[in-house]
Design a protein around this motif. Structure first.
Motif, PDB file in Angstrom:
ATOM      1  N   UNK A 104       0.792  -1.184  -0.104  1.00  0.00           N
ATOM      2  CA  UNK A 104       0.049   0.330  -0.045  1.00  0.00           C
ATOM      3  C   UNK A 104       0.854   1.263   0.118  1.00  0.00           C
ATOM      4  N   UNK A 105       1.906   1.348  -0.512  1.00  0.00           N
ATOM      5  CA  UNK A 105       3.387   2.131  -0.408  1.00  0.00           C
ATOM      6  C   UNK A 105       3.058   2.970   0.692  1.00  0.00           C
ATOM      7  N   UNK A 106       3.391   2.403   1.930  1.00  0.00           N
ATOM      8  CA  UNK A 106       3.082   2.612   2.997  1.00  0.00           C
ATOM      9  C   UNK A 106       4.838   3.782   3.486  1.00  0.00           C
ATOM     10  N   UNK A 107       5.369   2.403   2.611  1.00  0.00           N
ATOM     11  CA  UNK A 107       7.018   3.209   3.019  1.00  0.00           C
ATOM     12  C   UNK A 107       7.360   4.476   2.369  1.00  0.00           C
ATOM     13  N   UNK A 108       6.680   4.002   1.073  1.00  0.00           N
ATOM     14  CA  UNK A 108       6.730   5.804   0.828  1.00  0.00           C
ATOM     15  C   UNK A 108       5.942   6.943   1.007  1.00  0.00           C
ATOM     16  N   UNK A 109       4.666   6.770   0.982  1.00  0.00           N
ATOM     17  CA  UNK A 109       4.806   7.746   2.773  1.00  0.00           C
ATOM     18  C   UNK A 109       4.962   8.321   3.777  1.00  0.00           C
ATOM     19  N   UNK A 110       5.912   7.058   4.504  1.00  0.00           N
ATOM     20  CA  UNK A 110       6.434   7.385   5.432  1.00  0.00           C
ATOM     21  C   UNK A 110       7.864   7.919   5.144  1.00  0.00           C
ATOM     22  N   UNK A 111       8.356   8.361   4.186  1.00  0.00           N
ATOM     23  CA  UNK A 111       9.089   9.120   3.679  1.00  0.00           C
ATOM     24  C   UNK A 111       8.722  10.517   3.252  1.00  0.00           C
ATOM     25  N   UNK A 112       8.232  10.771   2.129  1.00  0.00           N
ATOM     26  CA  UNK A 112       7.432  11.766   2.124  1.00  0.00           C
ATOM     27  C   UNK A 112       6.998  12.667   3.647  1.00  0.00           C
ATOM     28  N   UNK A 113       6.038  12.157   4.479  1.00  0.00           N
ATOM     29  CA  UNK A 113       6.241  12.549   5.810  1.00  0.00           C
ATOM     30  C   UNK A 113       7.028  13.034   6.813  1.00  0.00           C
ATOM     31  N   UNK A 114       8.721  11.763   6.202  1.00  0.00           N
ATOM     32  CA  UNK A 114      10.086  11.825   7.330  1.00  0.00           C
ATOM     33  C   UNK A 114      10.013  13.431   6.889  1.00  0.00           C
ATOM     34  N   UNK A 115      10.043  13.367   5.127  1.00  0.00           N
ATOM     35  CA  UNK A 115      10.925  14.869   4.362  1.00  0.00           C
ATOM     36  C   UNK A 115      10.970  15.862   4.630  1.00  0.00           C
ATOM     37  N   UNK A 116       9.127  16.272   4.992  1.00  0.00           N
ATOM     38  CA  UNK A 116       8.453  17.540   5.787  1.00  0.00           C
ATOM     39  C   UNK A 116       9.052  17.529   7.673  1.00  0.00           C
ATOM     40  N   UNK A 117       8.975  16.144   8.310  1.00  0.00           N
ATOM     41  CA  UNK A 117       9.367  16.083   9.193  1.00  0.00           C
ATOM     42  C   UNK A 117      10.896  17.401   9.553  1.00  0.00           C
ATOM     43  N   UNK A 118      11.267  16.608   8.734  1.00  0.00           N
ATOM     44  CA  UNK A 118      13.242  17.007   8.158  1.00  0.00           C
ATOM     45  C   UNK A 118      13.411  18.444   8.018  1.00  0.00           C
ATOM     46  N   UNK A 119      12.580  18.465   7.235  1.00  0.00           N
ATOM     47  CA  UNK A 119      12.251  20.254   6.303  1.00  0.00           C
ATOM     48  C   UNK A 119      12.190  20.846   7.904  1.00  0.00           C
ATOM     49  N   UNK A 120      10.856  20.584   8.718  1.00  0.00           N
ATOM     50  CA  UNK A 120      10.139  21.630   9.820  1.00  0.00           C
ATOM     51  C   UNK A 120      11.812  21.662  10.596  1.00  0.00           C
TER      52      UNK A 120
END
Length: 196
Positions: free
Chosen positions: A54-70
């Motif tokens: 279900x592309x969960x790892x891809x979603x987690x990576x996207x969220x991680x990028x946003x959290x690292x940016x913050x």
């Protein structure tokens, strides 16, 4: 974390205090007035085989990028621990993520079992080292997982705040993220609740 109001609202602690409620004045948390001590966000990413569905790892990576940016925008330190297969390893930090982007995450693959306890142990070492180096630093532990593990790790002693991001999407849910979050006194969010 609640205290005398400062000049700036600390949104992550405010969201943790709010949980599923409607935002009220009592939920507001304010930035600490000791900027020299800083903040460390230690992210623990589940890279197991179950996260590939279900592309969960891809979603987690996207969220991680946003959290690292913050984290980078607020000059906070960040660390990334990835776990999957037979163990866990530290992939980044702790450091201020000045040049973080998706190229760092692209090579992170998935597969194998879900050694959650190994990931938490590795994160606990990062947090303990940070506590020795910078005792006044505030330390956040973020665990991004679908909870498909029977491990029952102990809450790391040096984590001031813990946030579980639950990626479980199966028709029959095990609810292990909720169980651990309740046991640890941690916040629990679905990924879409953190994307704004």
């Amino acid at each position: 974390m609640q205290g005398a109001p400062g000049k700036r609202i600390a949104w992550l602690p405010t969201l943790v205090a709010k949980r599923q409620d409607t935002l009220r004045a009592g939920h507001l948390r304010f930035a600490r007035e000791a900027p020299w001590s800083g903040v460390l966000h230690c992210f623990v990413l589940d890279c197991s085989g179950s996260m590939l569905g279900g592309q969960r790892l891809a979603l987690a990576k996207g969220l991680l990028i946003a959290l690292f940016d913050r984290a980078g925008a607020s000059r906070a330190e960040a660390a990334l621990v990835c776990f999957g297969g037979a163990g866990a390893d530290l992939r980044f930090g702790p450091a201020v993520p000045r040049w973080w982007n998706e190229r760092w995450l692209r090579p992170v693959g998935g597969g194998g079992g879900t050694p959650l306890a190994s990931g938490v142990r590795q994160a606990a070492q990062v947090l303990e080292l940070s506590a020795r180096r910078k005792p006044a630093q505030q330390r956040w532990l973020w665990i991004l997982t679908d909870g498909r593990s029977s491990d029952q790790p102990v809450r790391p002693r040096h984590a001031d705040e813990v946030v579980f991001v639950d990626f479980e999407r199966a028709a029959i849910r095990l609810g292990r993220c909720r169980t651990l979050a309740d046991a640890w006194g941690a916040a629990l969010f679905a990924p879409d609740e953190l994307i704004a």
